[in-house]
Design a protein around this motif. Structure first.
Motif: not given
Length: 331
Positions: A49-76
């Motif tokens: 489950y994912v929910r942003y808790e602040e407004s991100i409308r109109g922002t230049d958004l960077f999402i930091i996420q390494s993706t080693p196993p398990p594959a759930e990191h990709w899904m997230e």
């Protein structure tokens, strides 16, 4: 008609997934940002489950996420991108310190998947506008994307470490700094790593050697021959990732048997699965220098971690202000 706001004037927002929160926090601190509030949780059946808790409308958004196993990191990551797109973020950049599934970059056998190509398509379909990553297992993966891909190299942070520790390394071998540098040889653990090893050798003004390796099956490596002069040399093995450490440790043993004075290694992505750490501890390797692109599952006195947070923070700053980052691409 309303004028489009140039990307350079967009407010920057930094968010992180759960794969490597320590690195994400270091990147934010290096850049002077505060990580945004986002709720990430698993239902009892494992659904994310994912929910942003602040407004991100109109922002230049960077999402930091390494993706080693398990594959759930990709899904997230996919869900975070989708939620950001639906929340009207102006531009979404996926920051992937480690790009998982990159080893499956071609159809080298019948009836196999080109997983890296599939991942690239899924990222684009989720709605990402740009990808920022480091030391891809195969540089041609950039060609799987129809969006900009900024491919950083860890060589800059490794070079800094080498400069700061040359005196220590030379002393441990009873050498002067000049002797250590003159006898430094960069070693490619296989043919696939020869290009990046050559770039490191040029950068370090060192010699170059290659380990001719045959792999009878996945995660099983057999060293066949060493191409180059390593006798009495300070060998520095270069690789983009270390999984089970079979290639690395068998190569180190071959170098030691061939008369290498010392053997160190630089590995960008320390997956270190299965018996990897035990193999490193039992090997002739004096130390393995890795980055914090993925969190270590287990520590060792032979393993030293250096951070790539400054490199990524500088890249995010330049992307957010529409400045060139080409100088950060140098191998």
């Amino acid at each position: 008609m309303a004028l489009l706001v140039p990307a350079s004037t967009l407010p920057v927002s930094i968010f992180a997934g759960r794969s490597n929160p320590a690195l994400a926090q270091r990147i934010a601190e290096e850049g002077g940002w505060t990580l945004g509030e986002v709720t990430l949780k698993d239902f009892s059946d494992g659904e994310i489950y994912v929910r942003y808790e602040e407004s991100i409308r109109g922002t230049d958004l960077f999402i930091i996420q390494s993706t080693p196993p398990p594959a759930e990191h990709w899904m997230e990551l996919f869900l975070m991108i989708d939620a950001a797109r639906r929340a009207s973020a102006a531009r979404i950049t996926a920051v992937l310190p480690y790009f998982g599934y990159a080893r499956q970059d071609r159809k080298d056998q019948p009836r196999v998947s080109i997983a890296a190509r599939m991942i690239a398509k899924m990222l684009q379909d989720a709605g990402v506008d740009r990808v920022l990553t480091m030391d891809l297992h195969a540089a041609q993966i950039q060609g799987f994307f129809d969006i900009p891909v900024d491919h950083l190299y860890g060589s800059a942070v490794f070079e800094t470490w080498l400069d700061e520790n040359t005196l220590m390394l030379a002393g441990s071998n009873g050498q002067t700094v000049e002797d250590f540098r003159q006898n430094l040889v960069v070693v490619a653990p296989d043919v696939g790593a020869s290009k990046i090893a050559r770039a490191y050798a040029k950068r370090f003004k060192a010699g170059l050697a290659l380990i001719d390796k045959r792999r009878p099956e996945a995660n099983v490596a057999e060293v066949m021959n060493i191409i180059g002069d390593v006798k009495g040399k300070n060998c520095l093995v270069i690789d983009d990732l270390c999984d089970t450490a079979g290639t690395l440790t068998s190569g180190a043993k071959a170098l030691s048997d061939a008369g290498a004075l010392s053997v160190q290694a630089f590995c960008s992505h320390p997956l270190l699965s299965g018996p990897a750490v035990d193999r490193i501890e039992a090997s002739p390797l004096s130390r393995v220098i890795v980055t914090d692109s993925v969190p270590l599952a287990r520590t060792s006195d032979k393993i030293e971690v250096i951070s790539v947070a400054p490199l990524f923070a500088e890249s995010i700053h330049r992307i957010g202000s529409d400045e060139s980052i080409s100088t950060l691409f140098v191998e």
